[in-house]
Design a protein around this motif. Structure first.
Motif, PDB file in Angstrom:
ATOM      1  N   ALA A  16      -5.116   5.469   6.349  1.00  7.41           N
ATOM      2  CA  ALA A  16      -5.017   6.511   5.316  1.00  7.41           C
ATOM      3  C   ALA A  16      -5.452   5.974   3.961  1.00  7.41           C
ATOM      4  N   LEU A  17      -5.045   4.751   3.652  1.00  4.78           N
ATOM      5  CA  LEU A  17      -5.419   4.153   2.371  1.00  4.78           C
ATOM      6  C   LEU A  17      -6.921   3.897   2.307  1.00  4.78           C
ATOM      7  N   VAL A  18      -7.491   3.435   3.417  1.00  8.66           N
ATOM      8  CA  VAL A  18      -8.938   3.188   3.462  1.00  8.66           C
ATOM      9  C   VAL A  18      -9.711   4.480   3.227  1.00  8.66           C
ATOM     10  N   THR A  19      -9.179   5.594   3.719  1.00 12.00           N
ATOM     11  CA  THR A  19      -9.846   6.887   3.575  1.00 12.00           C
ATOM     12  C   THR A  19      -9.698   7.461   2.174  1.00 12.00           C
ATOM     13  N   VAL A  20      -8.480   7.389   1.629  1.00 13.01           N
ATOM     14  CA  VAL A  20      -8.182   8.062   0.361  1.00 13.01           C
ATOM     15  C   VAL A  20      -8.573   7.227  -0.856  1.00 13.01           C
ATOM     16  N   LEU A  71      -5.561  -7.654  -9.587  1.00 13.43           N
ATOM     17  CA  LEU A  71      -6.912  -7.345  -9.114  1.00 13.43           C
ATOM     18  C   LEU A  71      -7.443  -6.063  -9.744  1.00 13.43           C
ATOM     19  N   GLN A  72      -8.741  -5.978  -9.805  1.00 13.06           N
ATOM     20  CA  GLN A  72      -9.399  -4.777 -10.302  1.00 13.06           C
ATOM     21  C   GLN A  72     -10.029  -4.021  -9.141  1.00 13.06           C
ATOM     22  N   VAL A  73     -10.091  -2.708  -9.282  1.00 16.67           N
ATOM     23  CA  VAL A  73     -10.753  -1.897  -8.259  1.00 16.67           C
ATOM     24  C   VAL A  73     -12.189  -2.390  -8.085  1.00 16.67           C
ATOM     25  N   GLY A  74     -12.619  -2.554  -6.880  1.00 20.13           N
ATOM     26  CA  GLY A  74     -13.970  -3.032  -6.613  1.00 20.13           C
ATOM     27  C   GLY A  74     -14.023  -4.483  -6.213  1.00 20.13           C
ATOM     28  N   GLU A  75     -12.976  -5.256  -6.561  1.00 13.21           N
ATOM     29  CA  GLU A  75     -12.931  -6.645  -6.125  1.00 13.21           C
ATOM     30  C   GLU A  75     -12.714  -6.683  -4.610  1.00 13.21           C
ATOM     31  N   PRO A  76     -13.307  -7.682  -3.940  1.00 13.85           N
ATOM     32  CA  PRO A  76     -13.233  -7.712  -2.475  1.00 13.85           C
ATOM     33  C   PRO A  76     -11.812  -7.694  -1.917  1.00 13.85           C
ATOM     34  N   GLU A  77     -10.878  -8.300  -2.637  1.00 10.95           N
ATOM     35  CA  GLU A  77      -9.508  -8.414  -2.120  1.00 10.95           C
ATOM     36  C   GLU A  77      -8.649  -7.198  -2.441  1.00 10.95           C
ATOM     37  N   TYR A  78      -9.159  -6.259  -3.239  1.00 11.39           N
ATOM     38  CA  TYR A  78      -8.311  -5.184  -3.739  1.00 11.39           C
ATOM     39  C   TYR A  78      -7.772  -4.283  -2.628  1.00 11.39           C
ATOM     40  N   GLN A  79      -8.651  -3.816  -1.758  1.00 12.54           N
ATOM     41  CA  GLN A  79      -8.232  -2.898  -0.691  1.00 12.54           C
ATOM     42  C   GLN A  79      -7.193  -3.552   0.209  1.00 12.54           C
ATOM     43  N   ALA A  80      -7.448  -4.805   0.587  1.00 12.16           N
ATOM     44  CA  ALA A  80      -6.509  -5.502   1.468  1.00 12.16           C
ATOM     45  C   ALA A  80      -5.152  -5.680   0.798  1.00 12.16           C
ATOM     46  N   ALA A  81      -5.158  -5.989  -0.501  1.00  7.28           N
ATOM     47  CA  ALA A  81      -3.898  -6.177  -1.228  1.00  7.28           C
ATOM     48  C   ALA A  81      -3.109  -4.880  -1.308  1.00  7.28           C
ATOM     49  N   ASP A  82      -3.801  -3.774  -1.489  1.00 12.53           N
ATOM     50  CA  ASP A  82      -3.138  -2.473  -1.538  1.00 12.53           C
ATOM     51  C   ASP A  82      -2.511  -2.143  -0.184  1.00 12.53           C
ATOM     52  N   GLU A  83      -3.250  -2.427   0.883  1.00 12.44           N
ATOM     53  CA  GLU A  83      -2.721  -2.184   2.226  1.00 12.44           C
ATOM     54  C   GLU A  83      -1.487  -3.034   2.494  1.00 12.44           C
ATOM     55  N   VAL A  84      -1.507  -4.280   2.059  1.00 11.72           N
ATOM     56  CA  VAL A  84      -0.363  -5.174   2.286  1.00 11.72           C
ATOM     57  C   VAL A  84       0.887  -4.623   1.607  1.00 11.72           C
ATOM     58  N   LEU A  85       0.746  -4.159   0.374  1.00 14.56           N
ATOM     59  CA  LEU A  85       1.910  -3.625  -0.338  1.00 14.56           C
ATOM     60  C   LEU A  85       2.512  -2.439   0.415  1.00 14.56           C
ATOM     61  N   HIS A  86       1.673  -1.482   0.769  1.00 10.96           N
ATOM     62  CA  HIS A  86       2.181  -0.269   1.411  1.00 10.96           C
ATOM     63  C   HIS A  86       2.759  -0.556   2.797  1.00 10.96           C
ATOM     64  N   THR A  87       2.090  -1.383   3.567  1.00 10.18           N
ATOM     65  CA  THR A  87       2.572  -1.650   4.925  1.00 10.18           C
ATOM     66  C   THR A  87       3.832  -2.507   4.915  1.00 10.18           C
ATOM     67  N   ARG A  88       3.992  -3.381   3.927  1.00 13.12           N
ATOM     68  CA  ARG A  88       5.233  -4.154   3.839  1.00 13.12           C
ATOM     69  C   ARG A  88       6.417  -3.257   3.512  1.00 13.12           C
ATOM     70  N   ILE A  89       6.187  -2.261   2.693  1.00 13.40           N
ATOM     71  CA  ILE A  89       7.267  -1.312   2.381  1.00 13.40           C
ATOM     72  C   ILE A  89       7.654  -0.538   3.628  1.00 13.40           C
ATOM     73  N   VAL A  90       6.650  -0.049   4.379  1.00 14.09           N
ATOM     74  CA  VAL A  90       6.939   0.695   5.600  1.00 14.09           C
ATOM     75  C   VAL A  90       7.673  -0.192   6.609  1.00 14.09           C
ATOM     76  N   ALA A  91       7.215  -1.424   6.756  1.00 12.88           N
ATOM     77  CA  ALA A  91       7.858  -2.335   7.702  1.00 12.88           C
ATOM     78  C   ALA A  91       9.295  -2.640   7.293  1.00 12.88           C
ATOM     79  N   ALA A  92       9.549  -2.714   5.986  1.00  8.46           N
ATOM     80  CA  ALA A  92      10.886  -3.032   5.484  1.00  8.46           C
ATOM     81  C   ALA A  92      11.866  -1.886   5.667  1.00  8.46           C
ATOM     82  N   SER A  93      11.387  -0.739   6.124  1.00  7.64           N
ATOM     83  CA  SER A  93      12.278   0.391   6.385  1.00  7.64           C
ATOM     84  C   SER A  93      13.260   0.073   7.504  1.00  7.64           C
ATOM     85  N   GLY A  94      12.884  -0.881   8.366  1.00 13.77           N
ATOM     86  CA  GLY A  94      13.738  -1.232   9.484  1.00 13.77           C
ATOM     87  C   GLY A  94      13.668  -0.243  10.627  1.00 13.77           C
ATOM     88  N   ASN A  95      12.799   0.771  10.511  1.00 14.14           N
ATOM     89  CA  ASN A  95      12.668   1.792  11.548  1.00 14.14           C
ATOM     90  C   ASN A  95      11.498   1.421  12.456  1.00 14.14           C
TER      91      ASN A  95
END
Length: 250
Positions: A174-178, A137-161
């Motif tokens: 935080a991602l939506v803001t930054v 995806l390219q920045v500005g595409e409608p799915e870009y923000q959601a895809a970025d959030e999915v990557l980061h949140t899946r990593i956090v969830a995979a921590s097992g904590n």
């Protein structure tokens, strides 16, 4: 009134109240309940329930003779997912952006290190799928923000904590803001994608140290651009961490 309908109405009123608060419509003190009930065209029972929900989230404070005071956003219960969403609606200021970056620097590198040690094969595959989808995806595409959030949140969830997992709403906020601050810079986008790839590959290789280091570099990219845009002090949060394999029991 039907119970489900009443809950829906309370949620709608809460949302309207929060919008008014973050838009500074009410100032420091909310109007009396009867006035708010007329404004939202609901019963005093519904309004009282909506206000009590905001009180429970530390967003309001009732004091004798002074009415219902709106508490500073720094007091809001950010672990509550609704509160997180509401807090991130407000226009970010320097202090809030600083706190967002510091939160990410404390949580995400450690979560990535734990994910490298603990993630299941299915979780690792999900992280890879999320990265591959984002990279197309390219920045500005409608799915870009959601895809970025999915990557980061899946990593956090995979921590097992379990505590980290409950913080995924804050990571998304935080991602939506930054992201809007940094995504428009092509060189930063390329460096971010490269750093994200390094994080994913380190998790796939079960290399906790590399995953933590790559995530720290990833968040540092955002910190640098946010600092440049908003004249923030350089964020340098690098706590000493125990051995991940020992803490994970592997």
């Amino acid at each position: 009134m039907d119970e489900n309908k009443e809950r829906s109405l309370v949620a709608k009123v809460m949302d309207g109240l929060v919008s008014g608060i973050v838009e500074q419509k009410y100032g420091a003190i909310l109007p009396p309940q009867d006035i708010l009930s007329k404004e939202f065209d609901v019963s005093r029972t519904v309004m009282r329930e909506a206000l009590s929900m905001l009180l429970a989230r530390h967003m309001l404070d009732v004091r004798p003779k002074t009415g219902t005071r709106i508490r500073p956003m720094s007091d809001w219960r950010l672990i509550d997912e609704d509160v997180v969403s509401w807090r991130f609606r407000a226009k970010p200021d320097q202090t809030f952006l600083r706190d967002v970056i510091e939160f990410r620097m404390l949580i995400e590198p450690r979560a990535a290190a734990l994910a490298a040690a603990r993630a299941t094969p299915d979780e690792i595959a999900g992280i890879r799928d999320a990265f591959d989808a984002l990279s197309r995806l390219q920045v500005g595409e409608p799915e870009y923000q959601a895809a970025d959030e999915v990557l980061h949140t899946r990593i956090v969830a995979a921590s097992g904590n379990q505590f980290f997992r409950q913080m995924t709403a804050i990571v998304r906020g935080a991602l939506v803001t930054v992201n809007p601050i940094v995504d428009g810079i092509e060189s930063v986008r390329e460096a971010t994608l490269a750093a994200q790839k390094s994080v994913v590959e380190a998790i796939e290789s079960k290399d906790s140290a590399a995953a933590e280091s790559a995530t720290r570099a990833l968040v540092d990219l955002a910190a640098e651009e946010v600092g440049r845009a908003f004249s923030l002090e350089r964020v340098n949060v690098q706590p000493a961490a125990p051995n991940v394999n020992e803490s994970a029991g592997v």
